[in-house]
Design an enzyme around this catalytic site. Structure first.
Site, PDB file in Angstrom:
ATOM      1  N   TYR A 162     -72.494 -35.136  22.645  1.00  0.00           N
ATOM      2  CA  TYR A 162     -71.911 -35.552  23.916  1.00  0.00           C
ATOM      3  C   TYR A 162     -72.273 -34.546  25.004  1.00  0.00           C
ATOM      4  CZ  TYR A 162     -68.282 -32.083  22.758  1.00  0.00           C
ATOM      5  OH  TYR A 162     -67.608 -30.929  22.421  1.00  0.00           O
ATOM      6  N   PRO A 163     -72.408 -35.009  26.248  1.00  0.00           N
ATOM      7  CA  PRO A 163     -72.593 -34.111  27.380  1.00  0.00           C
ATOM      8  C   PRO A 163     -71.255 -33.807  28.046  1.00  0.00           C
ATOM      9  CG  PRO A 163     -73.057 -36.328  28.077  1.00  0.00           C
ATOM     10  CD  PRO A 163     -72.636 -36.421  26.628  1.00  0.00           C
ATOM     11  N   ASN A 165     -69.240 -31.478  31.601  1.00  0.00           N
ATOM     12  CA  ASN A 165     -69.264 -30.663  32.810  1.00  0.00           C
ATOM     13  C   ASN A 165     -68.037 -29.775  32.862  1.00  0.00           C
ATOM     14  OD1 ASN A 165     -71.579 -31.886  33.895  1.00  0.00           O
ATOM     15  ND2 ASN A 165     -70.395 -33.382  35.073  1.00  0.00           N
ATOM     16  N   LYS A 166     -68.096 -28.750  33.685  1.00  0.00           N
ATOM     17  CA  LYS A 166     -66.917 -28.055  34.153  1.00  0.00           C
ATOM     18  C   LYS A 166     -66.599 -28.616  35.549  1.00  0.00           C
ATOM     19  CE  LYS A 166     -65.695 -24.890  31.087  1.00  0.00           C
ATOM     20  NZ  LYS A 166     -66.442 -25.282  29.883  1.00  0.00           N
ATOM     21  N   HIS A 189     -61.363 -20.487  24.042  1.00  0.00           N
ATOM     22  CA  HIS A 189     -62.130 -21.643  23.591  1.00  0.00           C
ATOM     23  C   HIS A 189     -62.939 -21.291  22.344  1.00  0.00           C
ATOM     24  CE1 HIS A 189     -63.912 -25.591  24.369  1.00  0.00           C
ATOM     25  NE2 HIS A 189     -65.113 -25.071  24.145  1.00  0.00           N
ATOM     26  N   GLN A 202     -72.231 -26.000  15.415  1.00  0.00           N
ATOM     27  CA  GLN A 202     -72.236 -26.422  16.811  1.00  0.00           C
ATOM     28  C   GLN A 202     -73.477 -25.884  17.503  1.00  0.00           C
ATOM     29  OE1 GLN A 202     -68.576 -26.555  19.654  1.00  0.00           O
ATOM     30  NE2 GLN A 202     -69.412 -24.511  19.857  1.00  0.00           N
TER      31      GLN A 202
END
Length: 263
Positions: A162-163, A165-166, A189, A202
């Site tokens: 998946y893509p 953004n912040k 995180h 990941q």
């Protein structure tokens, strides 16, 4: 000049995700021998050199049937792979649905702060001496982290891409937060992710300036429930809860390139 407010990154494989629908109606007209020939030709076109690789994934759902993930040394090799595939007989039976261009990335929030602090005690920030020392330290970090930058493609069965953004809105803007606050949220995180060590691999790739989103995330696991649990837990961390936006998710089953004919 290295900006102390901007976290440095280390960069590795160039990545190209290619998603397709298969024209099953046309493919059914081919004999078993012809389908095997088409598959062999396509896999030959996607074969990588210089340590790269191509992952093949059967996608679940309507967004695509098949996804190829090309890991290459640079964009030149990505272009060669995409063009080579387009020249195969199988390509006439594929309908592109999406794609994604990015580069494997390791963010260095904490390390960036430490390097600026250590070198700032020896050299004037912004001076030639400072910049040269900073570049030398980055080269050292690249060598130390080469195994993660040029990771071997995990052979685990299940894949999720998946893509994301912040957020950069008027009221909630990740990039207007202080460096220390951003670093703290990314530390939290990362700590969540480390609790899944051994259960999921990941691969984070940066796509700012390359594609419509800022990062791409590839997850590999032996149990697809791990994706659900990991992403759910991470959404309670502040970095995701307040500042993350997510694009479409692609989930599927990885198979060896040699199994394309069977697929």
């Amino acid at each position: 000049m290295h900006n102390p407010l901007v976290p440095e990154t280390l960069d590795g494989w160039s990545l190209l995700h290619l998603m397709y629908r298969v024209r099953w109606d046309r493919l059914r007209a081919y004999s078993d021998a012809d389908r095997a020939r088409l598959a062999d030709e396509a896999i030959g076109a996607l074969a990588a050199t210089d340590g790269g690789a191509t992952a093949c994934v059967q996608i679940l759902g309507h967004k695509a049937d098949l996804m190829f993930v090309c890991f290459r040394r640079d964009f030149e090799q990505l272009a060669q792979a995409q063009l080579a595939l387009s020249r195969t007989g199988l390509y006439d039976l594929l309908e592109p649905t999406s794609s994604y261009v990015s580069v494997v990335e390791l963010g260095m929030y904490e390390m960036t702060g430490k390097i600026h602090e250590q070198l700032g005690a020896k050299f004037k920030p912004g001076s030639d001496e400072f910049e040269q020392a900073f570049d030398a330290e980055m080269r050292t970090q690249e060598q130390r982290m080469a195994g993660r930058l040029f990771v071997e493609v995990p052979k685990w069965r299940y894949v999720c891409f998946y893509p994301m953004n912040k957020k950069r809105g008027e009221t909630v803007n990740w990039y207007s937060e202080s460096f220390e606050r951003r670093a703290g949220m990314m530390r939290e995180h990362g700590m969540i992710g480390r609790t899944y060590t051994g259960k999921v691999t990941q691969v984070i790739s940066g796509s700012i300036g390359y594609d419509d989103w800022e990062w791409g995330v590839d997850l590999f696991a032996q149990d697809p429930l791990v994706f659900k649990k990991l992403i759910y837990e991470m959404r309670f961390g502040e970095a995701s809860a307040k500042f993350a936006e997510f694009g479409p998710f692609y989930t599927g089953l990885q198979f060896a390139p040699g199994q394309l004919s069977a697929y």
